[in-house]
Design a protein around this motif. Structure first.
Motif, PDB file in Angstrom:
ATOM      1  N   PRO A  75       0.856  -1.205   0.045  1.00 10.98           N
ATOM      2  CA  PRO A  75      -0.052   0.119  -0.067  1.00 10.98           C
ATOM      3  C   PRO A  75       0.991   1.283   0.106  1.00 10.98           C
ATOM      4  N   PHE A  76       1.888   1.075   0.669  1.00 13.24           N
ATOM      5  CA  PHE A  76       2.816   2.586   0.783  1.00 13.24           C
ATOM      6  C   PHE A  76       3.457   2.692  -0.634  1.00 13.24           C
ATOM      7  N   ILE A  77       3.813   1.623  -1.434  1.00 13.54           N
ATOM      8  CA  ILE A  77       4.423   1.804  -2.710  1.00 13.54           C
ATOM      9  C   ILE A  77       3.233   2.281  -3.670  1.00 13.54           C
ATOM     10  N   MET A  78       2.051   1.873  -3.544  1.00 11.80           N
ATOM     11  CA  MET A  78       1.067   2.123  -4.234  1.00 11.80           C
ATOM     12  C   MET A  78       0.791   3.600  -4.438  1.00 11.80           C
ATOM     13  N   VAL A  79       0.679   4.019  -3.067  1.00 10.97           N
ATOM     14  CA  VAL A  79       0.310   5.436  -2.764  1.00 10.97           C
ATOM     15  C   VAL A  79       1.341   6.391  -3.260  1.00 10.97           C
ATOM     16  N   TRP A  80       2.673   5.882  -3.281  1.00  7.47           N
ATOM     17  CA  TRP A  80       3.933   6.892  -3.601  1.00  7.47           C
ATOM     18  C   TRP A  80       3.333   7.095  -5.039  1.00  7.47           C
ATOM     19  N   PHE A  81       2.908   6.036  -5.979  1.00  3.56           N
ATOM     20  CA  PHE A  81       2.589   6.221  -7.304  1.00  3.56           C
ATOM     21  C   PHE A  81       1.274   6.922  -7.758  1.00  3.56           C
ATOM     22  N   ASP A  82       0.363   6.593  -6.948  1.00  6.03           N
ATOM     23  CA  ASP A  82      -0.851   7.101  -6.891  1.00  6.03           C
ATOM     24  C   ASP A  82      -1.432   7.634  -5.711  1.00  6.03           C
ATOM     25  N   THR A  83      -2.020   8.630  -5.208  1.00  9.45           N
ATOM     26  CA  THR A  83      -2.526   8.892  -3.975  1.00  9.45           C
ATOM     27  C   THR A  83      -3.917   8.563  -3.942  1.00  9.45           C
ATOM     28  N   GLN A  84      -4.685   8.011  -5.074  1.00 12.56           N
ATOM     29  CA  GLN A  84      -6.036   7.698  -4.799  1.00 12.56           C
ATOM     30  C   GLN A  84      -5.933   6.193  -3.806  1.00 12.56           C
ATOM     31  N   TYR A  85      -4.741   5.519  -3.733  1.00  9.37           N
ATOM     32  CA  TYR A  85      -4.897   4.310  -2.972  1.00  9.37           C
ATOM     33  C   TYR A  85      -4.577   4.694  -1.336  1.00  9.37           C
ATOM     34  N   VAL A  86      -4.847   5.739  -1.268  1.00 11.93           N
ATOM     35  CA  VAL A  86      -4.588   6.219   0.478  1.00 11.93           C
ATOM     36  C   VAL A  86      -5.546   5.578   1.173  1.00 11.93           C
ATOM     37  N   TYR A  87      -6.847   5.029   0.621  1.00  5.55           N
ATOM     38  CA  TYR A  87      -7.804   4.272   1.358  1.00  5.55           C
ATOM     39  C   TYR A  87      -7.225   3.009   1.895  1.00  5.55           C
ATOM     40  N   LEU A  88      -5.944   2.471   1.334  1.00  4.16           N
ATOM     41  CA  LEU A  88      -5.560   1.382   1.970  1.00  4.16           C
ATOM     42  C   LEU A  88      -4.564   1.476   3.085  1.00  4.16           C
ATOM     43  N   LEU A  89      -4.323   2.710   3.170  1.00  5.53           N
ATOM     44  CA  LEU A  89      -3.278   3.129   4.009  1.00  5.53           C
ATOM     45  C   LEU A  89      -4.111   3.521   5.693  1.00  5.53           C
ATOM     46  N   ILE A  90      -5.183   4.155   5.298  1.00  2.00           N
ATOM     47  CA  ILE A  90      -5.982   4.652   6.597  1.00  2.00           C
ATOM     48  C   ILE A  90      -6.226   3.605   7.644  1.00  2.00           C
ATOM     49  N   PRO A  91      -6.875   2.448   7.245  1.00  4.06           N
ATOM     50  CA  PRO A  91      -7.068   1.182   8.152  1.00  4.06           C
ATOM     51  C   PRO A  91      -5.724   0.802   8.840  1.00  4.06           C
ATOM     52  N   LEU A  92      -4.674   0.884   7.863  1.00  4.96           N
ATOM     53  CA  LEU A  92      -3.455   0.251   8.293  1.00  4.96           C
ATOM     54  C   LEU A  92      -2.749   1.184   9.513  1.00  4.96           C
ATOM     55  N   ILE A  93      -3.012   2.379   9.281  1.00  8.14           N
ATOM     56  CA  ILE A  93      -2.404   3.533  10.277  1.00  8.14           C
ATOM     57  C   ILE A  93      -3.265   3.530  11.648  1.00  8.14           C
ATOM     58  N   ILE A  94      -4.513   3.528  11.232  1.00  5.78           N
ATOM     59  CA  ILE A  94      -5.548   3.452  12.605  1.00  5.78           C
ATOM     60  C   ILE A  94      -5.170   2.045  13.589  1.00  5.78           C
ATOM     61  N   ALA A  95      -4.949   1.153  12.561  1.00  9.01           N
ATOM     62  CA  ALA A  95      -4.739  -0.223  13.420  1.00  9.01           C
ATOM     63  C   ALA A  95      -3.457  -0.159  14.328  1.00  9.01           C
ATOM     64  N   ARG A  96      -2.662   0.261  13.475  1.00 15.61           N
ATOM     65  CA  ARG A  96      -0.960   0.527  14.256  1.00 15.61           C
ATOM     66  C   ARG A  96      -1.061   1.166  15.301  1.00 15.61           C
ATOM     67  N   GLY A  97      -2.152   2.451  15.296  1.00 19.10           N
ATOM     68  CA  GLY A  97      -1.869   3.159  16.406  1.00 19.10           C
ATOM     69  C   GLY A  97      -2.860   2.459  17.608  1.00 19.10           C
ATOM     70  N   LEU A  98      -3.660   1.793  17.272  1.00 17.52           N
ATOM     71  CA  LEU A  98      -4.379   1.222  18.314  1.00 17.52           C
ATOM     72  C   LEU A  98      -3.647  -0.020  19.107  1.00 17.52           C
ATOM     73  N   LEU A  99      -2.892  -0.655  18.481  1.00 16.30           N
ATOM     74  CA  LEU A  99      -2.120  -1.724  18.838  1.00 16.30           C
ATOM     75  C   LEU A  99      -1.017  -1.353  19.349  1.00 16.30           C
ATOM     76  N   SER A 100      -0.383  -0.266  19.027  1.00 16.12           N
ATOM     77  CA  SER A 100       0.642   0.404  19.720  1.00 16.12           C
ATOM     78  C   SER A 100       0.217   0.888  21.340  1.00 16.12           C
ATOM     79  N   ILE A 101      -1.172   1.349  21.451  1.00 17.76           N
ATOM     80  CA  ILE A 101      -1.594   1.843  22.563  1.00 17.76           C
ATOM     81  C   ILE A 101      -1.850   0.581  23.524  1.00 17.76           C
ATOM     82  N   LEU A 102      -2.330  -0.491  22.886  1.00 21.63           N
ATOM     83  CA  LEU A 102      -2.526  -1.718  23.572  1.00 21.63           C
ATOM     84  C   LEU A 102      -1.072  -2.163  24.151  1.00 21.63           C
ATOM     85  N   SER A 103      -0.259  -2.234  23.425  1.00 26.45           N
ATOM     86  CA  SER A 103       0.997  -2.659  23.746  1.00 26.45           C
ATOM     87  C   SER A 103       2.120  -1.793  24.481  1.00 26.45           C
ATOM     88  N   ARG A 104       1.356  -0.558  24.971  1.00 25.90           N
ATOM     89  CA  ARG A 104       2.252   0.440  25.872  1.00 25.90           C
ATOM     90  C   ARG A 104       3.500   0.865  25.062  1.00 25.90           C
TER      91      ARG A 104
END
Length: 361
Positions: free
Chosen positions: A289-318
């Motif tokens: 998804p990061f490679i795809m967004v680099w070439f075409d920003t329309q694929y940012v919708y693939l990154l949003i759930p990844l980023i949100i999930a990463r943030g939530l799991l970071s909170i959970l893991s302290r």
């Protein structure tokens, strides 16, 4: 189009499980048990002079009223044994030479268990640090949930960039693919999870399933013991530490790569082809998804759930939320490379721990 749909499905699945874990993952919180059976705390130590003193000092400060501490020196080549002997309240044992068909840790603990007197067995690693309420909290949850095995994933301490590039991958991948509360709620051994850094057992059940002697040549003794307990129809639980149990697993990038690689492939319990397909899935879901967004920003919708999930799991893991999000694409790439290294050293029998080549399974 097929690739995009596949990546979207994998991102949705991983992010969904991450969100589910954020809401439901069991956590070890401070509480007192109703009963106080004797607990045998057992620690294997091989070349642990840098960690064992701090570990024992913390263990001996537990608020839980009834416990014994046993340490076995697994033929160390440093000053580990002499450090342990200075603790008068610790029962020290010198390990026997390692048989050819055993892993070192399993051999050490199989010897130590024979000396234990407790109704409950707690196995911890020498690099684990227990806050004073840790044992009491673990026994309380053990009794409250009516389980026969409890394993706590410690809050991981990381200092250098090399550690931040590797250690967060463990909790991230685990909680993106495994709903932790299913370990407790489901029957059978399909969903069984544990970590050897902190495992609390009912001593009778531990011995009934064969203990460490029964998994003598298995690298992932923790997961295999969890499976064996569940096969008997008993409940187990895997919990996250809220800070009462901490650990600094490795102190640099290459040690982290080496350590995680030992368990990655064997822990998957998949045929080589299926495992490689799974690795490609990790790459497509976490890096592409990061490679795809680099070439075409329309694929940012693939990154949003990844980023949100990463943030939530970071909170959970302290863990540091911002840093984990910034390192997200690198974590995906490193996880892929670790996965490749793991299958290579496993299939070529080059897995080494503490200077010993692990038996081929």
């Amino acid at each position: 189009m097929v690739l995009i749909l596949g990546v979207g499905a994998l991102v949705t699945l991983g992010s969904g499980i991450a969100f589910y874990n954020f809401l439901t993952a069991p956590q070890l919180r401070k509480e007192k048990p109703k009963e106080t059976p004797l607990v045998s705390i057992m620690i294997p130590a091989r070349d642990e002079e840098a960690n064992i003193k701090n570990c024992l000092q913390a263990v001996l400060k537990q608020t839980y009223p009834r416990y014994e501490v046993l340490v076995i020196d697994d033929n160390s080549e440093d000053n580990t044994a002499n450090i342990v002997k200075k603790f008068s309240k610790v029962r020290f044992f010198q390990g026997k030479p390692l048989p050819a068909d055993w892993t070192g840790k399993n051999w050490a603990l199989a010897q130590l268990v024979k000396k234990a007197k407790g109704n409950l067995y707690l196995f911890i690693d020498a690099d684990v640090h227990l806050e004073p309420a840790a044992l009491s909290s673990a026994v309380a949850m053990f009794q409250k949930k009516k389980v026969k095995m409890l394993s706590c994933f410690p809050k991981q301490k990381m200092q250098g960039l090399g550690e931040w590039l590797t250690i967060p991958i463990i909790n991230w991948l685990m909680m993106s693919f495994v709903p932790l509360d299913w370990v407790y709620r489901t029957e059978g051994d399909t969903v069984a999870l544990a970590i050897g850094q902190f495992m609390l057992f009912d001593s009778r059940i531990y011995n009934d399933v064969g203990g460490h002697a029964g998994v003598k040549n298995i690298n992932l003794d923790d997961v295999e013991l969890a499976r064996r307990v569940k096969r008997r129809g008993e409940k187990i639980i895997a919990v996250l530490s809220t800070g009462t149990v901490t650990c600094r697993m490795y102190d640099n990038f290459f040690a982290s790569i080496d350590g995680i690689s030992r368990s990655f492939y064997r822990g998957a319990h998949l045929p080589p082809f299926t495992y490689v397909v799974g690795l490609l899935g990790i790459f497509f879901a976490l890096v592409l998804p990061f490679i795809m967004v680099w070439f075409d920003t329309q694929y940012v919708y693939l990154l949003i759930p990844l980023i949100i999930a990463r943030g939530l799991l970071s909170i959970l893991s302290r863990q540091n939320v911002l840093l984990n999000i910034l390192l997200l694409p690198l974590h995906g790439l490193v996880a892929f490379l670790i996965g490749l290294n793991s299958i290579y050293i496993s299939l070529t029998n080059k897995i080494v721990w503490k200077g010993r080549v692990l038996p081929k399974v």
